[in-house]
Enzyme design. Sequence first.
Site, PDB file in Angstrom:
ATOM      1  N   GLU A 209       0.771  -1.032  -0.282  1.00 47.77           N
ATOM      2  CA  GLU A 209       0.102  -0.058   0.286  1.00 47.77           C
ATOM      3  C   GLU A 209       1.309   1.128  -0.017  1.00 47.77           C
ATOM      4  OE1 GLU A 209      -2.849   0.348  -0.467  1.00 47.77           O
ATOM      5  OE2 GLU A 209      -3.928  -1.896   0.218  1.00 47.77           O
ATOM      6  N   CYS A 243      -2.364   9.387   1.967  1.00 48.15           N
ATOM      7  CA  CYS A 243      -2.219   8.378   0.770  1.00 48.15           C
ATOM      8  C   CYS A 243      -2.719   9.043  -0.689  1.00 48.15           C
ATOM      9  CB  CYS A 243      -1.723   7.351   0.790  1.00 48.15           C
ATOM     10  SG  CYS A 243      -3.684   6.320   1.421  1.00 48.15           S
TER      11      CYS A 243
HETATM   12  P1  NAD Z   1       8.000   5.600   5.206  1.00 47.50           P
HETATM   13  O1  NAD Z   1       8.637   4.077   3.876  1.00 47.50           O
HETATM   14  O2  NAD Z   1       9.299   5.919   5.654  1.00 47.50           O
HETATM   15  O3  NAD Z   1       7.939   3.804   6.502  1.00 47.50           O
HETATM   16  C1  NAD Z   1       6.711   3.284   6.932  1.00 47.50           C
HETATM   17  C2  NAD Z   1       7.601   2.160   7.220  1.00 47.50           C
HETATM   18  O4  NAD Z   1       8.410   1.578   6.931  1.00 47.50           O
HETATM   19  C3  NAD Z   1       7.902   2.056   8.791  1.00 47.50           C
HETATM   20  O5  NAD Z   1       7.488   1.310   9.561  1.00 47.50           O
HETATM   21  C4  NAD Z   1       9.894   2.184   8.474  1.00 47.50           C
HETATM   22  O6  NAD Z   1      10.216   1.529  10.169  1.00 47.50           O
HETATM   23  C5  NAD Z   1       9.448   0.992   7.765  1.00 47.50           C
HETATM   24  N1  NAD Z   1      10.343   1.006   7.102  1.00 47.50           N
HETATM   25  C6  NAD Z   1      11.232   2.674   6.837  1.00 47.50           C
HETATM   26  N2  NAD Z   1      12.613   2.145   6.386  1.00 47.50           N
HETATM   27  C7  NAD Z   1      12.643   1.114   5.473  1.00 47.50           C
HETATM   28  C8  NAD Z   1      13.743   0.220   5.216  1.00 47.50           C
HETATM   29  N3  NAD Z   1      14.866   0.500   4.939  1.00 47.50           N
HETATM   30  N4  NAD Z   1      13.962  -1.174   5.615  1.00 47.50           N
HETATM   31  C9  NAD Z   1      12.059  -2.152   6.030  1.00 47.50           C
HETATM   32  N5  NAD Z   1      11.361  -1.039   6.810  1.00 47.50           N
HETATM   33  C10 NAD Z   1      11.993   0.474   6.687  1.00 47.50           C
HETATM   34  O7  NAD Z   1       7.007   5.326   4.688  1.00 47.50           O
HETATM   35  P2  NAD Z   1       6.004   6.735   5.960  1.00 47.50           P
HETATM   36  O8  NAD Z   1       7.166   8.281   5.501  1.00 47.50           O
HETATM   37  O9  NAD Z   1       6.305   6.217   7.169  1.00 47.50           O
HETATM   38  O10 NAD Z   1       4.920   6.806   4.839  1.00 47.50           O
HETATM   39  C11 NAD Z   1       4.495   7.619   4.075  1.00 47.50           C
HETATM   40  C12 NAD Z   1       3.919   6.857   2.513  1.00 47.50           C
HETATM   41  O11 NAD Z   1       3.406   6.248   2.611  1.00 47.50           O
HETATM   42  C13 NAD Z   1       4.064   7.876   1.692  1.00 47.50           C
HETATM   43  O12 NAD Z   1       4.548   7.400   0.570  1.00 47.50           O
HETATM   44  C14 NAD Z   1       2.227   7.273   1.410  1.00 47.50           C
HETATM   45  O13 NAD Z   1       1.526   6.986   0.669  1.00 47.50           O
HETATM   46  C15 NAD Z   1       2.432   5.825   2.036  1.00 47.50           C
HETATM   47  N6  NAD Z   1       0.689   5.663   2.383  1.00 47.50           N
HETATM   48  C16 NAD Z   1       0.051   4.452   1.787  1.00 47.50           C
HETATM   49  C17 NAD Z   1      -1.013   3.906   1.977  1.00 47.50           C
HETATM   50  C18 NAD Z   1      -2.362   3.239   1.366  1.00 47.50           C
HETATM   51  O14 NAD Z   1      -2.541   2.093   1.392  1.00 47.50           O
HETATM   52  N7  NAD Z   1      -1.450   3.153   0.396  1.00 47.50           N
HETATM   53  C19 NAD Z   1      -1.522   5.497   3.574  1.00 47.50           C
HETATM   54  C20 NAD Z   1      -0.557   6.028   4.314  1.00 47.50           C
HETATM   55  C21 NAD Z   1       0.605   5.891   3.899  1.00 47.50           C
END
Ligand code: NAD
Length: 467
Positions: A209, A243
């Site tokens: 997602e 998102c």
């Molecule tokens: P992010 O990718 O920074 O982090 C998301 C999760 O991934 C966190 O739990 C984090 O700890 C983990 N993570 C981060 N780096 C990692 C790595 N190198 N290896 C493994 N795990 C890692 O995302 P964010 O900044 O928290 O969220 C924003 C993004 O999420 C935006 O792009 C938004 O569009 C998307 N989003 C999508 C939906 C959907 O349903 N499609 C919903 C909400 C947010």
Amino acid sequence: MSEIKKRFEELQSSTLKLRNSSAEERIEKLQSIWQGIIARKEDLFKAGAEERGCHEVDIAAELVMVKGEIDYVSKHLAKWVKPQKVKGSLSSFGKKSEIRYQSKGVVLNIAAYNAPTAECFVPAIAAIAAGNAIAIKPSEFAPASAQIIEEIIHEALPRSEADVFQGGVKVSQELLAQPFNHIYYTGGNNVGKIVMKAAADHFASVTLEMGGKSPVIIDETADLENAATKLAWGRVMNAGQVCIAPEYVVVHESRQAEFQKLISDKIQALYNSKGDGLENSEYVPRIINARHHKRITGLIKDAVKKGATIVTGGKADAKDRYIEPTVLTDMTEDMDIMNEEVFGPVMAVLPYKTREQALEIISHRPNPLAMYIYSKDDEAIEYFLTNTSSGSAVVNNNCVQAGTNPNLPFGGVGASGMGRSGGFEGFKEMSNARSIMHQPLDRFRDILMMLPPYSEKYQNLIMKGLK
Ligand code: NAD
């Protein structure tokens, strides 16, 4: 053995017990999660205010989403877990065919920070409903919410069935090294690639997602006042950390000036009705942390440096993690903001002359999570729906398609994600749709004619199938 591995194996040890659990037992678990959420609602409101400056009604709306999912699943689960008979065919003559939705095993849910409660619980609801054990990794950027979520889960379910892992990248990566059966990930698509690669090591299925740059098309016939009102809400809600938020507007050139004036007015009308200033409004949330605040203000600065004009907004206060709702125009494709998801309260406006030009502007970016079309022309709406791709689309509204109708699955396409969540599709995502064929053993139906040596009758029958 590492602590994470030990806890993963504890979850794994419940696989068969959970697979054998009845729909009633699973529903009971979901209901006790809901009781826990309700008991902690004030704490969740406080956490949302502290982390993102959210109004409590906005957090309550997130909880309503979770409740809607639990209610829908509880109503339908008994039917979903039953073997689903399917029709036979000439080639399967005499045999009975059915699909059984069987649990996958242990599911990992890695969540983002922008709607922490919904992002942790909605996938967990589907996983539990399908008879899986679940590991939840909340975002480290919303630690107060994450702590409450952990307490709710531990109060409702044994650790051998549901566990919560707090931490950041290191914890997430150690979890990804475990042989989970399914990984549900919410976040940006750079990390999505890491998740998908890690899943490949264990052939885990994935739901990704992710986000992207969701466009809006406003054509010549649109009700501009209506569109501007809804778009002001869609872009300022949760300070743009949504998102499916509208990231940029492609508007027919004949309506651009009017639209820009209207959206500037509507931002004030919706979010500054008392006239105390947007920065003092209880409805304008804050950016999650200093890093993202710097990133978003950097996108505005880069755009202005490369020739963008600020239509409204543009102010920011780093200490308060505040960004004024901002609308930009005079955009060019070399601006970072045209190529990176803002995930903040900044909207770009681009004019188009012909429909083909509108498509051309949109085609510069990968498939988005959502797309919005404002028009009164049915033929134009069909044209834009057919000639674009996105995870979801809404006509004459925005941000209303997620978490509101469990019959409408939610998810992305390509760079915005894969797989679906919500309702039956969400349940299926967490299940192995196992195909089962039953062979009756009577001599009329247990026909072994396809075994060698081939009879002439069988050879003729197969050759006829080629015609
Ligand atoms: P992010 O990718 O920074 O982090 C998301 C999760 O991934 C966190 O739990 C984090 O700890 C983990 N993570 C981060 N780096 C990692 C790595 N190198 N290896 C493994 N795990 C890692 O995302 P964010 O900044 O928290 O969220 C924003 C993004 O999420 C935006 O792009 C938004 O569009 C998307 N989003 C999508 C939906 C959907 O349903 N499609 C919903 C909400 C947010």
